[in-house]
Design a protein around this motif. Structure first.
Motif, PDB file in Angstrom:
ATOM      1  N   CYS A  73      23.280   1.651   6.452  1.00 28.86           N
ATOM      2  CA  CYS A  73      22.618   1.322   7.719  1.00 28.86           C
ATOM      3  C   CYS A  73      21.972  -0.059   7.678  1.00 28.86           C
ATOM      4  O   CYS A  73      21.766  -0.691   8.709  1.00 28.86           O
ATOM      5  CB  CYS A  73      21.544   2.362   8.039  1.00 28.86           C
ATOM      6  N   GLU A  74      21.634  -0.534   6.469  1.00 26.50           N
ATOM      7  CA  GLU A  74      20.868  -1.776   6.357  1.00 26.50           C
ATOM      8  C   GLU A  74      21.616  -2.959   6.942  1.00 26.50           C
ATOM      9  O   GLU A  74      21.007  -3.894   7.455  1.00 26.50           O
ATOM     10  CB  GLU A  74      20.527  -2.047   4.889  1.00 26.50           C
ATOM     11  N   VAL A  75      22.950  -2.942   6.888  1.00 21.10           N
ATOM     12  CA  VAL A  75      23.731  -4.077   7.354  1.00 21.10           C
ATOM     13  C   VAL A  75      23.402  -4.403   8.803  1.00 21.10           C
ATOM     14  O   VAL A  75      23.293  -5.563   9.193  1.00 21.10           O
ATOM     15  CB  VAL A  75      25.239  -3.781   7.201  1.00 21.10           C
ATOM     16  N   SER A  76      23.206  -3.375   9.624  1.00 21.84           N
ATOM     17  CA  SER A  76      22.987  -3.597  11.048  1.00 21.84           C
ATOM     18  C   SER A  76      21.552  -3.948  11.397  1.00 21.84           C
ATOM     19  O   SER A  76      21.297  -4.512  12.447  1.00 21.84           O
ATOM     20  CB  SER A  76      23.419  -2.349  11.831  1.00 21.84           C
ATOM     21  N   LYS A  77      20.601  -3.611  10.526  1.00 20.43           N
ATOM     22  CA  LYS A  77      19.200  -3.823  10.886  1.00 20.43           C
ATOM     23  C   LYS A  77      18.438  -4.659   9.866  1.00 20.43           C
ATOM     24  O   LYS A  77      17.221  -4.729   9.902  1.00 20.43           O
ATOM     25  CB  LYS A  77      18.504  -2.475  11.056  1.00 20.43           C
ATOM     26  N   VAL A  78      19.158  -5.318   8.966  1.00 18.86           N
ATOM     27  CA  VAL A  78      18.497  -6.013   7.875  1.00 18.86           C
ATOM     28  C   VAL A  78      17.571  -7.112   8.368  1.00 18.86           C
ATOM     29  O   VAL A  78      16.545  -7.394   7.765  1.00 18.86           O
ATOM     30  CB  VAL A  78      19.550  -6.590   6.892  1.00 18.86           C
ATOM     31  N   GLY A  79      17.905  -7.753   9.489  1.00 18.54           N
ATOM     32  CA  GLY A  79      17.076  -8.852   9.969  1.00 18.54           C
ATOM     33  C   GLY A  79      15.898  -8.442  10.815  1.00 18.54           C
ATOM     34  O   GLY A  79      15.100  -9.277  11.220  1.00 18.54           O
ATOM     35  N   GLU A  80      15.754  -7.139  11.087  1.00 18.35           N
ATOM     36  CA  GLU A  80      14.660  -6.663  11.914  1.00 18.35           C
ATOM     37  C   GLU A  80      13.445  -6.333  11.051  1.00 18.35           C
ATOM     38  O   GLU A  80      13.570  -5.750   9.978  1.00 18.35           O
ATOM     39  CB  GLU A  80      15.090  -5.428  12.712  1.00 18.35           C
ATOM     40  N   VAL A  81      12.278  -6.686  11.538  1.00 20.48           N
ATOM     41  CA  VAL A  81      11.034  -6.462  10.798  1.00 20.48           C
ATOM     42  C   VAL A  81      10.158  -5.483  11.565  1.00 20.48           C
ATOM     43  O   VAL A  81       9.823  -5.714  12.728  1.00 20.48           O
ATOM     44  CB  VAL A  81      10.273  -7.774  10.567  1.00 20.48           C
ATOM     45  N   SER A  82       9.797  -4.391  10.917  1.00 17.03           N
ATOM     46  CA  SER A  82       8.845  -3.438  11.474  1.00 17.03           C
ATOM     47  C   SER A  82       7.493  -3.666  10.810  1.00 17.03           C
ATOM     48  O   SER A  82       7.389  -3.638   9.583  1.00 17.03           O
ATOM     49  CB  SER A  82       9.297  -1.993  11.216  1.00 17.03           C
ATOM     50  N   VAL A  83       6.465  -3.915  11.618  1.00 18.63           N
ATOM     51  CA  VAL A  83       5.112  -4.096  11.099  1.00 18.63           C
ATOM     52  C   VAL A  83       4.377  -2.762  11.194  1.00 18.63           C
ATOM     53  O   VAL A  83       4.334  -2.136  12.267  1.00 18.63           O
ATOM     54  CB  VAL A  83       4.350  -5.177  11.880  1.00 18.63           C
ATOM     55  N   ILE A  84       3.821  -2.319  10.079  1.00 16.17           N
ATOM     56  CA  ILE A  84       3.157  -1.021  10.000  1.00 16.17           C
ATOM     57  C   ILE A  84       1.670  -1.233   9.723  1.00 16.17           C
ATOM     58  O   ILE A  84       1.303  -1.887   8.741  1.00 16.17           O
ATOM     59  CB  ILE A  84       3.798  -0.157   8.903  1.00 16.17           C
ATOM     60  N   ILE A  85       0.829  -0.682  10.581  1.00 18.02           N
ATOM     61  CA  ILE A  85      -0.617  -0.863  10.485  1.00 18.02           C
ATOM     62  C   ILE A  85      -1.291   0.501  10.395  1.00 18.02           C
ATOM     63  O   ILE A  85      -1.340   1.240  11.383  1.00 18.02           O
ATOM     64  CB  ILE A  85      -1.175  -1.624  11.701  1.00 18.02           C
ATOM     65  N   GLY A 144      13.239  -0.984  11.544  1.00 20.71           N
ATOM     66  CA  GLY A 144      13.585  -2.267  10.944  1.00 20.71           C
ATOM     67  C   GLY A 144      14.084  -2.125   9.526  1.00 20.71           C
ATOM     68  O   GLY A 144      13.668  -1.229   8.784  1.00 20.71           O
ATOM     69  N   GLY A 145      14.960  -3.010   9.120  1.00 23.97           N
ATOM     70  CA  GLY A 145      15.450  -3.033   7.750  1.00 23.97           C
ATOM     71  C   GLY A 145      14.461  -3.656   6.786  1.00 23.97           C
ATOM     72  O   GLY A 145      14.636  -3.573   5.572  1.00 23.97           O
ATOM     73  N   MET A 146      13.410  -4.293   7.334  1.00 21.30           N
ATOM     74  CA  MET A 146      12.350  -4.875   6.528  1.00 21.30           C
ATOM     75  C   MET A 146      11.014  -4.329   7.017  1.00 21.30           C
ATOM     76  O   MET A 146      10.785  -4.194   8.220  1.00 21.30           O
ATOM     77  CB  MET A 146      12.363  -6.405   6.626  1.00 21.30           C
ATOM     78  N   LEU A 147      10.124  -4.010   6.075  1.00 20.88           N
ATOM     79  CA  LEU A 147       8.833  -3.426   6.379  1.00 20.88           C
ATOM     80  C   LEU A 147       7.721  -4.398   6.016  1.00 20.88           C
ATOM     81  O   LEU A 147       7.762  -5.027   4.954  1.00 20.88           O
ATOM     82  CB  LEU A 147       8.640  -2.116   5.608  1.00 20.88           C
ATOM     83  N   VAL A 201       8.033 -13.554  10.745  1.00 23.22           N
ATOM     84  CA  VAL A 201       9.347 -12.914  10.693  1.00 23.22           C
ATOM     85  C   VAL A 201      10.354 -13.806   9.964  1.00 23.22           C
ATOM     86  O   VAL A 201      11.123 -13.346   9.112  1.00 23.22           O
ATOM     87  CB  VAL A 201       9.844 -12.563  12.114  1.00 23.22           C
ATOM     88  N   SER A 202      10.351 -15.096  10.274  1.00 22.45           N
ATOM     89  CA  SER A 202      11.254 -16.027   9.599  1.00 22.45           C
ATOM     90  C   SER A 202      10.936 -16.126   8.112  1.00 22.45           C
ATOM     91  O   SER A 202      11.850 -16.192   7.269  1.00 22.45           O
ATOM     92  CB  SER A 202      11.161 -17.416  10.242  1.00 22.45           C
ATOM     93  N   LEU A 203       9.641 -16.130   7.777  1.00 29.27           N
ATOM     94  CA  LEU A 203       9.244 -16.203   6.368  1.00 29.27           C
ATOM     95  C   LEU A 203       9.718 -14.969   5.606  1.00 29.27           C
ATOM     96  O   LEU A 203      10.190 -15.070   4.467  1.00 29.27           O
ATOM     97  CB  LEU A 203       7.722 -16.341   6.266  1.00 29.27           C
ATOM     98  N   ILE A 204       9.609 -13.809   6.234  1.00 25.47           N
ATOM     99  CA  ILE A 204      10.061 -12.575   5.588  1.00 25.47           C
ATOM    100  C   ILE A 204      11.573 -12.595   5.411  1.00 25.47           C
ATOM    101  O   ILE A 204      12.107 -12.255   4.342  1.00 25.47           O
ATOM    102  CB  ILE A 204       9.617 -11.352   6.406  1.00 25.47           C
ATOM    103  N   ARG A 205      12.289 -12.990   6.440  1.00 25.63           N
ATOM    104  CA  ARG A 205      13.755 -13.047   6.347  1.00 25.63           C
ATOM    105  C   ARG A 205      14.213 -14.021   5.280  1.00 25.63           C
ATOM    106  O   ARG A 205      15.159 -13.747   4.536  1.00 25.63           O
ATOM    107  CB  ARG A 205      14.333 -13.450   7.697  1.00 25.63           C
TER     108      ARG A 205
END
Length: 277
Positions: A32-44, A113-116, A131-135
């Protein structure tokens, strides 16, 4: 003062203890990561944060490029935290278990998101380009050396900037592993803490079983140890990266507690963790 000694002591004990949790096979998540790898979910994670949660959510939603979602995980607030977070544009989850580690794990379980990215509810500043820094840090290369990252922390309140605490929080990311696990330090181990806004790939987070919910303190540094030990096809040990960009977190609790009370609280938590309570 004393609180720095206790936090450092707790980190030393953590470094000297064996890392827990074994990696699991998550082939479905990897697909699944291939399709969502660039998305960032922020968890608070939040508990009675009505005074700050709306402004924190607004800061995250102002990022360019935008995050995939902001998830506020409420641990059972008795104030308007959930309502204000939802009104500000966050996706609000009610966690059945109270506690930072449990709430962050709960948010990660529901993240798309593929990134947390894990953030304190009272974060006062975060780079617009986060987001760009994380990617850029967590590349799509499956053999990448870097497995986790965080920022340079500044702790401040309406009364003062805690420069001593801020500098120490930054340098201890380096000197603790360098002193107590020098081989791992040379292979990229750094220790991150909650006020540094940690981030990692969702699949890697799941492979190490997320945060240890048994820890009331040091759950973030513990995660760094286990992510560092997560090998891939090219690296037996993975790097934890500390970015030079700053994040600012409220020092309000230091204003409220005072140095001695904060020392006592962290000392009790540290001892409870050390003795397995």
């Amino acid at each position: 003062g004393g609180v720095l000694i206790i936090l450092t002591y707790s980190a030393i004990l953590l470094l000297l203890s064996p890392a827990s949790a074994t990696a699991k096979d998550h082939s479905e998540e990897e697909a699944c990561e291939v399709s969502k790898v660039g998305e960032v979910s922020v968890i608070i994670p939040a508990l009675n944060e009505a005074a700050v949660i709306a402004s924190t959510v607004a800061r995250v939603l102002a990022m360019i490029p935008p995050v995939a979602e902001v998830i506020v995980v409420d641990g059972g607030s008795s104030d308007a935290t959930s309502w204000l977070a939802a009104k500000a544009g966050a996706r609000v989850l009610k966690c059945p278990t109270r506690g930072r580690a449990a709430q962050m794990n709960y948010g990660a379980q529901h993240a798309k998101g593929g990134m947390l990215c894990f953030m304190h509810a009272d974060t006062l500043h975060i780079p617009t380009e986060t987001v760009s820094l994380i990617r850029d840090t967590l590349t799509e290369d499956p053999a990448s050396h870097t497995v986790c990252g965080g920022f340079r922390p500044i702790i401040l309140s309406a009364k003062k900037t805690y420069w001593g605490l801020s500098i120490h929080n930054y340098v201890k990311s380096f000197y603790l592993p360098m002193l107590f696990q020098p081989v791992d330090f040379c292979q990229g181990l750094r220790l991150l803490f909650g006020d540094q806004v940690m981030f990692c790939k969702q699949n890697d987070f799941k492979k190490v079983n997320g945060f240890n919910e048994q820890l009331a303190l040091m759950e973030d540094a513990d995660l760094c140890l286990r992510l560092h030990a997560l090998s891939n096809s090219k690296h037996k040990r993975r790097a934890i990266k500390v970015l030079s960009e700053r994040v600012e977190t409220s020092g309000r609790r230091f204003d409220e507690w005072g140095s001695w009370k904060a020392t006592y609280i962290h000392f009790r938590i540290g001892l409870s963790w050390y003795w397995g309570a």
